[in-house]
Design a protein around this motif. Structure first.
Motif, mmCIF file in Angstrom:
data_model
loop_
_atom_site.group_PDB
_atom_site.id
_atom_site.type_symbol
_atom_site.label_atom_id
_atom_site.label_comp_id
_atom_site.label_asym_id
_atom_site.label_seq_id
_atom_site.Cartn_x
_atom_site.Cartn_y
_atom_site.Cartn_z
ATOM 1 N N THR A 1 54.485 34.500 85.804
ATOM 2 C CA THR A 1 54.077 33.905 84.532
ATOM 3 C C THR A 1 53.845 35.006 83.502
ATOM 4 O OG1 THR A 1 51.678 33.956 84.857
ATOM 5 C CG2 THR A 1 52.867 32.111 85.862
ATOM 6 N N ASP A 2 53.386 34.599 82.324
ATOM 7 C CA ASP A 2 53.067 35.565 81.273
ATOM 8 C C ASP A 2 51.820 36.383 81.577
ATOM 9 O OD1 ASP A 2 55.216 35.070 79.703
ATOM 10 O OD2 ASP A 2 54.142 33.985 78.143
ATOM 11 N N ILE A 3 51.014 35.936 82.525
ATOM 12 C CA ILE A 3 49.760 36.646 82.818
ATOM 13 C C ILE A 3 49.633 37.048 84.283
ATOM 14 C CG2 ILE A 3 48.495 35.607 80.895
ATOM 15 C CD1 ILE A 3 47.155 33.748 83.011
ATOM 16 N N GLY A 4 50.754 37.195 84.971
ATOM 17 C CA GLY A 4 50.711 37.614 86.366
ATOM 18 C C GLY A 4 51.463 36.670 87.282
ATOM 19 N N ALA A 5 51.213 36.819 88.577
ATOM 20 C CA ALA A 5 51.925 36.052 89.597
ATOM 21 C C ALA A 5 51.011 35.027 90.256
ATOM 22 C CB ALA A 5 52.493 36.993 90.658
ATOM 23 N N TYR A 6 51.615 33.925 90.642
ATOM 24 C CA TYR A 6 50.937 32.864 91.379
ATOM 25 C C TYR A 6 51.766 32.534 92.600
ATOM 26 C CZ TYR A 6 47.836 32.199 87.454
ATOM 27 O OH TYR A 6 46.895 32.399 86.486
ATOM 28 N N ILE A 7 51.094 32.012 93.614
ATOM 29 C CA ILE A 7 51.767 31.613 94.845
ATOM 30 C C ILE A 7 51.577 30.112 95.013
ATOM 31 C CG2 ILE A 7 51.972 31.984 97.327
ATOM 32 C CD1 ILE A 7 50.286 34.608 96.823
ATOM 33 N N TYR A 8 52.681 29.414 95.260
ATOM 34 C CA TYR A 8 52.624 27.973 95.518
ATOM 35 C C TYR A 8 52.770 27.754 97.013
ATOM 36 C CZ TYR A 8 53.994 23.070 95.723
ATOM 37 O OH TYR A 8 54.081 21.733 96.040
ATOM 38 N N TYR A 9 51.834 26.993 97.591
ATOM 39 C CA TYR A 9 51.852 26.647 99.007
ATOM 40 C C TYR A 9 52.319 25.197 99.138
ATOM 41 C CZ TYR A 9 49.102 30.895 99.482
ATOM 42 O OH TYR A 9 48.667 32.196 99.434
ATOM 43 N N PRO A 10 53.566 24.974 99.562
ATOM 44 C CA PRO A 10 54.096 23.603 99.618
ATOM 45 C C PRO A 10 53.301 22.662 100.527
ATOM 46 C CG PRO A 10 55.858 25.202 99.940
ATOM 47 C CD PRO A 10 54.572 25.963 99.950
ATOM 48 N N GLU A 11 52.806 23.185 101.640
ATOM 49 C CA GLU A 11 52.087 22.313 102.582
ATOM 50 C C GLU A 11 50.754 21.823 102.006
ATOM 51 O OE1 GLU A 11 50.677 26.449 103.247
ATOM 52 O OE2 GLU A 11 52.678 25.574 103.095
ATOM 53 N N LYS A 12 50.185 22.560 101.064
ATOM 54 C CA LYS A 12 48.920 22.177 100.417
ATOM 55 C C LYS A 12 49.147 21.587 99.029
ATOM 56 C CE LYS A 12 46.585 26.256 102.263
ATOM 57 N NZ LYS A 12 45.847 27.452 101.836
ATOM 58 N N ASP A 13 50.343 21.777 98.485
ATOM 59 C CA ASP A 13 50.663 21.419 97.106
ATOM 60 C C ASP A 13 49.639 22.048 96.166
ATOM 61 O OD1 ASP A 13 52.265 20.206 95.133
ATOM 62 O OD2 ASP A 13 50.941 18.464 95.026
ATOM 63 N N ALA A 14 49.422 23.355 96.370
ATOM 64 C CA ALA A 14 48.395 24.073 95.607
ATOM 65 C C ALA A 14 48.892 25.458 95.219
ATOM 66 C CB ALA A 14 47.123 24.194 96.444
ATOM 67 N N PHE A 15 48.316 25.985 94.134
ATOM 68 C CA PHE A 15 48.642 27.307 93.612
ATOM 69 C C PHE A 15 47.463 28.248 93.801
ATOM 70 C CE2 PHE A 15 51.187 24.278 91.338
ATOM 71 C CZ PHE A 15 52.423 24.882 91.214
ATOM 72 N N GLU A 16 47.793 29.531 93.967
ATOM 73 C CA GLU A 16 46.763 30.558 94.084
ATOM 74 C C GLU A 16 47.190 31.758 93.241
ATOM 75 O OE1 GLU A 16 44.649 33.345 97.513
ATOM 76 O OE2 GLU A 16 46.403 32.141 98.025
ATOM 77 N N TYR A 17 46.237 32.305 92.483
ATOM 78 C CA TYR A 17 46.508 33.493 91.684
ATOM 79 C C TYR A 17 46.651 34.690 92.605
ATOM 80 C CZ TYR A 17 45.888 37.177 88.194
ATOM 81 O OH TYR A 17 46.051 38.283 87.403
ATOM 82 N N PHE A 18 47.664 35.509 92.374
ATOM 83 C CA PHE A 18 47.866 36.724 93.163
ATOM 84 C C PHE A 18 46.925 37.786 92.609
ATOM 85 C CE2 PHE A 18 50.319 40.706 93.986
ATOM 86 C CZ PHE A 18 50.215 40.677 95.368
ATOM 87 N N ASN A 19 45.739 37.834 93.173
ATOM 88 C CA ASN A 19 44.645 38.657 92.654
ATOM 89 C C ASN A 19 44.423 39.880 93.544
ATOM 90 O OD1 ASN A 19 42.533 39.403 91.024
ATOM 91 N ND2 ASN A 19 41.062 38.037 92.003
ATOM 92 N N VAL A 20 45.386 40.784 93.536
ATOM 93 C CA VAL A 20 45.314 41.990 94.354
ATOM 94 C C VAL A 20 45.368 43.198 93.422
ATOM 95 C CG1 VAL A 20 46.439 43.295 96.198
ATOM 96 C CG2 VAL A 20 46.429 40.808 96.284
ATOM 97 N N GLU A 21 44.580 44.220 93.733
ATOM 98 C CA GLU A 21 44.549 45.445 92.926
ATOM 99 C C GLU A 21 45.095 46.624 93.715
ATOM 100 O OE1 GLU A 21 40.531 46.234 91.799
ATOM 101 O OE2 GLU A 21 40.481 44.619 90.317
#
Length: 186
Positions: A121-141
């Motif tokens: 995205t414009d502000i970083g990466a997200y991960i979509y988990y199909p089995e949960k139908d949910a998104f998570e921000y890729f919050n790694v430093e």
């Protein structure tokens, strides 16, 4: 008797063609041109135009992915659209839903070997988990405290399982899921 005549005819023609190579070259060219003209005469493949009137989140599409389940994903300027061949399901940021995608401007899509879909995205990466139908921000430093915070224009996974991110205004990052380390490549 018929087989003898056919065999004699084929042998005679073969000998004639071998003696007259010019004829063989001309015959090959004619067959080649005939195949090209018949291929050009075929009808165009069928295309279906889909837009906002059909349910697409926005008509400006930056990226497209077909996942391993056959869904078509369209990253647009105003959300992520999943198409099943009949209808769209749109994903947008919802401030009241922690499992929604955090940004609506989708720049890149990639499905990894674990079937997760990585969304740039414009502000970083997200991960979509199909089995949960949910998104998570890729919050790694990185060890230096650097995060992926700008436009993620591309992401891939190499043969060793390392993820690579091309990020506008920042550069190239690699992520090792084994030790959860993010490296910024200057």
């Amino acid at each position: 008797c018929k087989n003898g005549f056919l065999s004699l005819f084929i042998n005679t023609m073969f000998c004639y063609l071998m003696k007259n190579r010019c004829f063989l070259v001309i015959a090959t060219i004619i067959i080649f041109l005939f195949n090209i003209s018949s291929a050009l005469g075929k009808k165009n493949p069928y295309f279906l135009r889909l837009g906002v009137e059909d349910g697409l989140a926005q008509n400006t599409v930056y990226c497209i992915l077909q996942d391993n389940r056959g869904f078509m994903w369209f990253g647009t300027k105003d959300g992520l659209s999943r198409y099943d061949g009949y209808q769209f399901r749109n994903y947008r940021n919802d401030k009241h839903d922690p499992n929604s995608i955090g940004n609506n401007c989708i720049r890149s899509l990639f499905q990894d070997c674990e079937n997760k879909i990585w969304i740039g995205t414009d502000i970083g990466a997200y991960i979509y988990y199909p089995e949960k139908d949910a998104f998570e921000y890729f919050n790694v430093e990185t060890k230096d405290g650097i995060r992926i915070e700008k436009e993620v224009n591309d992401s891939k996974q190499d043969q060793n399982g390392i993820y690579w991110f091309a990020v506008d205004w920042q550069g190239i990052f690699s992520y090792n899921p084994t030790d959860k380390s993010l490296i910024f490549h200057k």
